[in-house]
Motif scaffolding. Structure first.
Motif, PDB file in Angstrom:
ATOM      1  N   UNK A  12       1.410  -0.933  13.258  1.00 56.77           N
ATOM      2  CA  UNK A  12       1.751  -2.140  12.504  1.00 56.77           C
ATOM      3  C   UNK A  12       0.808  -3.284  12.872  1.00 56.77           C
ATOM      4  N   UNK A  13       0.546  -3.454  14.157  1.00 53.95           N
ATOM      5  CA  UNK A  13      -0.345  -4.536  14.601  1.00 53.95           C
ATOM      6  C   UNK A  13      -1.786  -4.242  14.197  1.00 53.95           C
ATOM      7  N   UNK A  14      -2.241  -3.003  14.418  1.00 54.59           N
ATOM      8  CA  UNK A  14      -3.622  -2.656  14.106  1.00 54.59           C
ATOM      9  C   UNK A  14      -3.909  -2.783  12.614  1.00 54.59           C
ATOM     10  N   UNK A  15      -2.922  -2.462  11.780  1.00 49.52           N
ATOM     11  CA  UNK A  15      -3.121  -2.558  10.327  1.00 49.52           C
ATOM     12  C   UNK A  15      -3.317  -4.000   9.895  1.00 49.52           C
ATOM     13  N   UNK A  16      -2.581  -4.910  10.519  1.00 53.38           N
ATOM     14  CA  UNK A  16      -2.752  -6.328  10.167  1.00 53.38           C
ATOM     15  C   UNK A  16      -4.135  -6.841  10.579  1.00 53.38           C
TER      16      UNK A  16
ATOM     17  N   UNK B  27      -3.356  10.152  18.971  1.00 48.55           N
ATOM     18  CA  UNK B  27      -2.635   9.355  19.962  1.00 48.55           C
ATOM     19  C   UNK B  27      -3.596   8.680  20.943  1.00 48.55           C
ATOM     20  N   UNK B  28      -4.677   9.358  21.319  1.00 46.37           N
ATOM     21  CA  UNK B  28      -5.662   8.733  22.213  1.00 46.37           C
ATOM     22  C   UNK B  28      -6.276   7.502  21.547  1.00 46.37           C
ATOM     23  N   UNK B  29      -6.487   7.579  20.228  1.00 44.25           N
ATOM     24  CA  UNK B  29      -7.021   6.425  19.499  1.00 44.25           C
ATOM     25  C   UNK B  29      -6.004   5.286  19.483  1.00 44.25           C
ATOM     26  N   UNK B  30      -4.715   5.647  19.361  1.00 42.29           N
ATOM     27  CA  UNK B  30      -3.675   4.623  19.349  1.00 42.29           C
ATOM     28  C   UNK B  30      -3.584   3.924  20.704  1.00 42.29           C
ATOM     29  N   UNK B  31      -3.801   4.667  21.783  1.00 48.58           N
ATOM     30  CA  UNK B  31      -3.808   4.013  23.105  1.00 48.58           C
ATOM     31  C   UNK B  31      -4.957   3.026  23.206  1.00 48.58           C
ATOM     32  N   UNK B  32      -6.094   3.388  22.650  1.00 50.53           N
ATOM     33  CA  UNK B  32      -7.238   2.467  22.651  1.00 50.53           C
ATOM     34  C   UNK B  32      -6.926   1.221  21.824  1.00 50.53           C
TER      35      UNK B  32
ATOM     36  N   UNK C 279      10.927  -0.720  -0.360  1.00 55.89           N
ATOM     37  CA  UNK C 279      10.764  -2.161  -0.570  1.00 55.89           C
ATOM     38  C   UNK C 279       9.760  -2.741   0.424  1.00 55.89           C
ATOM     39  N   UNK C 280       9.833  -2.311   1.682  1.00 53.07           N
ATOM     40  CA  UNK C 280       8.922  -2.844   2.699  1.00 53.07           C
ATOM     41  C   UNK C 280       7.535  -2.225   2.598  1.00 53.07           C
ATOM     42  N   UNK C 281       7.481  -0.989   2.180  1.00 50.52           N
ATOM     43  CA  UNK C 281       6.189  -0.307   2.023  1.00 50.52           C
ATOM     44  C   UNK C 281       5.276  -1.087   1.078  1.00 50.52           C
ATOM     45  N   UNK C 282       5.859  -1.637   0.025  1.00 51.27           N
ATOM     46  CA  UNK C 282       5.061  -2.351  -0.976  1.00 51.27           C
ATOM     47  C   UNK C 282       4.295  -3.528  -0.375  1.00 51.27           C
ATOM     48  N   UNK C 283       4.815  -4.110   0.702  1.00 50.11           N
ATOM     49  CA  UNK C 283       4.170  -5.271   1.292  1.00 50.11           C
ATOM     50  C   UNK C 283       3.285  -4.968   2.480  1.00 50.11           C
ATOM     51  N   UNK C 284       3.123  -3.697   2.848  1.00 48.66           N
ATOM     52  CA  UNK C 284       2.309  -3.353   4.016  1.00 48.66           C
ATOM     53  C   UNK C 284       0.816  -3.393   3.687  1.00 48.66           C
ATOM     54  N   UNK C 285      -0.018  -3.604   4.704  1.00 53.22           N
ATOM     55  CA  UNK C 285      -1.466  -3.473   4.504  1.00 53.22           C
ATOM     56  C   UNK C 285      -1.814  -2.040   4.110  1.00 53.22           C
ATOM     57  N   UNK C 286      -2.920  -1.882   3.418  1.00 50.95           N
ATOM     58  CA  UNK C 286      -3.303  -0.569   2.907  1.00 50.95           C
ATOM     59  C   UNK C 286      -3.478   0.445   4.029  1.00 50.95           C
TER      60      UNK C 286
ATOM     61  N   UNK D 248      -0.084   1.756   5.027  1.00 54.52           N
ATOM     62  CA  UNK D 248       0.448   2.641   3.986  1.00 54.52           C
ATOM     63  C   UNK D 248      -0.142   4.043   4.125  1.00 54.52           C
ATOM     64  N   UNK D 249      -1.459   4.105   4.329  1.00 50.41           N
ATOM     65  CA  UNK D 249      -2.123   5.403   4.444  1.00 50.41           C
ATOM     66  C   UNK D 249      -1.640   6.163   5.663  1.00 50.41           C
ATOM     67  N   UNK D 250      -1.579   5.478   6.810  1.00 54.62           N
ATOM     68  CA  UNK D 250      -1.157   6.147   8.046  1.00 54.62           C
ATOM     69  C   UNK D 250       0.265   6.674   7.913  1.00 54.62           C
ATOM     70  N   UNK D 251       1.177   5.843   7.431  1.00 49.83           N
ATOM     71  CA  UNK D 251       2.583   6.227   7.358  1.00 49.83           C
ATOM     72  C   UNK D 251       2.776   7.384   6.373  1.00 49.83           C
ATOM     73  N   UNK D 252       2.131   7.308   5.212  1.00 53.27           N
ATOM     74  CA  UNK D 252       2.257   8.392   4.229  1.00 53.27           C
ATOM     75  C   UNK D 252       1.738   9.706   4.794  1.00 53.27           C
ATOM     76  N   UNK D 253       0.586   9.662   5.455  1.00 52.70           N
ATOM     77  CA  UNK D 253       0.021  10.879   6.058  1.00 52.70           C
ATOM     78  C   UNK D 253       0.921  11.404   7.169  1.00 52.70           C
ATOM     79  N   UNK D 254       1.447  10.500   7.999  1.00 54.67           N
ATOM     80  CA  UNK D 254       2.297  10.925   9.111  1.00 54.67           C
ATOM     81  C   UNK D 254       3.566  11.603   8.598  1.00 54.67           C
ATOM     82  N   UNK D 255       4.245  10.972   7.646  1.00 53.99           N
ATOM     83  CA  UNK D 255       5.497  11.534   7.144  1.00 53.99           C
ATOM     84  C   UNK D 255       5.273  12.877   6.449  1.00 53.99           C
ATOM     85  N   UNK D 256       4.169  12.994   5.715  1.00 51.53           N
ATOM     86  CA  UNK D 256       3.876  14.258   5.046  1.00 51.53           C
ATOM     87  C   UNK D 256       3.564  15.355   6.060  1.00 51.53           C
ATOM     88  N   UNK D 257       2.905  14.982   7.144  1.00 54.44           N
ATOM     89  CA  UNK D 257       2.484  15.959   8.155  1.00 54.44           C
ATOM     90  C   UNK D 257       3.583  16.291   9.152  1.00 54.44           C
ATOM     91  N   UNK D 258       4.317  15.296   9.592  1.00 53.95           N
ATOM     92  CA  UNK D 258       5.259  15.484  10.697  1.00 53.95           C
ATOM     93  C   UNK D 258       6.724  15.621  10.258  1.00 53.95           C
TER      94      UNK D 258
END
Length: 453
Positions: free
Chosen positions: A289-293, A303-308, A387-394, A397-407
């Protein structure tokens, strides 16, 4: 929203209406209920028969749910029972429709082979103009019939057959016999194949509604309450004896209500879950959420990238991240037990519903109180997720959609069980007489608990 649709995360598992014949059956039911018709011959319907494509065509996405109060439905097939309920205004509506279809599967299968079944979830309230009106809804009655009235005709024929058998002079009643033959042409032999829809009345106890900014009504608990997601004045609500009306910002009152009624448990104390994995994932979502903003590249991130990214944006990470980080260190065995009060922004992220009949409703509430956990939000409260997805940075949106489809989508049942427990778990686990009452029940999830080795 196309990302979600393409990955089956939105409008997924709908029943496909394809072809003129099935569209004609739908139209007959639609005109019977609403007086409207659709020119479409290829669209998708949910469990209630609502089609997003038809809603767009008519310019009214509540065309089967006037004023969001008495849900109407069109059944073209019993296969609709596995579909979601879109544009939901009450959390109980899908469950009632599913129970009705399951209870009458054989009858509905036979009826929908020839015609559409149209009906309504009827209650005593026809318009919800005041919050207090919601509490007048206690029972939901399902009224349903084919567009040609086969169920009603079968009921009439049953009555005529009973009269024919009981009256001594019925053999000479030509009018009665002619009427019976006429109805039998429509219904078939109801003595061999009865046509009757049962289990048509359901209780609406505890529920969520989208009305008035979102309300969670808990009436059938020891200490009732209504939790409002809006800060608007709702007036006097008939919550029940000793009940309370609680606003979304009154976190301590919400926490006390959940604990007093023993509706929640800390994730780290729940049985049969990998609390460490769950906490790590919650932390990852906050980092995203922070990195997207900050417009960071989140494509194919590991996950290693997320730690960075967490190190890079450490000054921007919200309090939830730091509190959950302390709890994760404790769970991994390397940190002190964190004392987390209900005022801590991370408090509701640390909880899940206990096994009980309203587990899904409580998890829905927790998802709304912990919005950065996008997986729980998607699973437990899809309307709010969209409703909240519509207001997220692009990037998010991409990360969450990919994560939910994959995991999540590859094993939805397994993911739900890992997060929230088995649906077959006992609803109540009484303590043995010789055991002391659990300290969590006495002092709340984050009271004077110490980690034992």
């Amino acid at each position: 929203m196309m990302r979600l649709i393409e990955k089956g995360l939105m409008y997924g598992n709908l029943f496909h209406v394809n072809g003129q014949a099935m569209a004609d059956r739908y139209n007959r039911a639609l005109k019977h209920l609403t007086g409207k018709e659709t020119a479409l011959t290829d669209f998708h319907v949910d469990i209630s028969g609502y089609a997003p494509e038809v809603g767009e065509e008519l310019g009214d996405h509540l065309y089967l749910n006037p004023k969001g109060c008495n849900r109407q439905f069109i059944l073209l097939s019993t296969e609709q029972r596995t579909a979601p309920l879109l544009e939901a205004k009450f959390s109980t509506s899908r469950g009632i429709l599913r129970q009705f279809i399951d209870a009458n599967e054989a009858q509905l299968f036979a009826l929908t082979a020839r015609d559409a079944v149209a009906g309504e979830l009827v209650n005593s309230v026809y318009s919800v103009t005041k919050p207090a009106h919601l509490f007048d809804i206690r029972k939901i009655r399902v009224e349903a019939d084919t567009t040609s009235g086969v169920v009603a005709d079968a009921g009439k024929l049953d009555g005529m057959i009973a009269e024919f058998r009981e009256r001594d002079d019925a053999w000479w009643d030509d009018v009665l016999i002619a009427d019976m033959i006429k109805l039998a042409h429509k219904t078939g032999d109801v003595t061999r194949v009865p046509i009757k829809l049962g289990h048509a009345e359901y209780e609406q106890g505890n529920f969520w509604t989208a009305h008035f900014g979102g309300l969670y009504a808990f009436r059938d608990v020891e200490k009732p309450a209504v939790i409002s997601m809006s800060e608007d004045d709702l007036g006097n609500l008939p919550v029940g004896q000793g009940g309370a009306a609680i606003g979304a910002s009154e976190r301590t009152k919400i926490a006390k209500f959940l604990n007093d009624n023993e509706l929640v448990e800390p994730i780290v104390k729940a049985r049969g879950v990998d609390a460490v994995a769950i906490l790590r994932q919650k932390l990852d979502f906050i980092v995203v959420d922070v990195a997207a903003t900050m417009e960071a590249d989140l494509s194919q991130v590991r996950r290693t990238d997320l730690r960075s990214l967490a190190r890079r944006y450490s000054d921007l990470l919200p309090p939830e991240f730091h509190t959950l980080g302390k709890l994760l260190r404790w769970a991994e065995g390397g940190g002190a037990w964190p004392r987390i009060s209900s005022n801590d922004p991370a408090y509701f992220y640390t909880l899940r519903a206990k096994p009980h009949p309203d587990r899904d409703l409580v998890n829905m509430l927790l998802a709304e109180l912990a919005p950065l956990d996008v997986r729980q939000l998607f699973i437990c409260h899809k309307e709010l997720f969209y409703a909240r997805y519509r207001g997220w940075p692009d990037q998010k949106k991409t990360f969450v959609a990919d994560f939910l489809a994959r995991e999540y989508m590859v094993d939805k049942a397994g993911a739900r069980e890992a997060l929230f427990g088995s649906g077959d778990a006992p609803m109540e686990e009484p303590l043995q007489p010789e055991e002391p009452r659990d300290v969590v029940a006495r002092v709340g999830p984050w009271g004077a608990v110490r980690r034992t080795r």
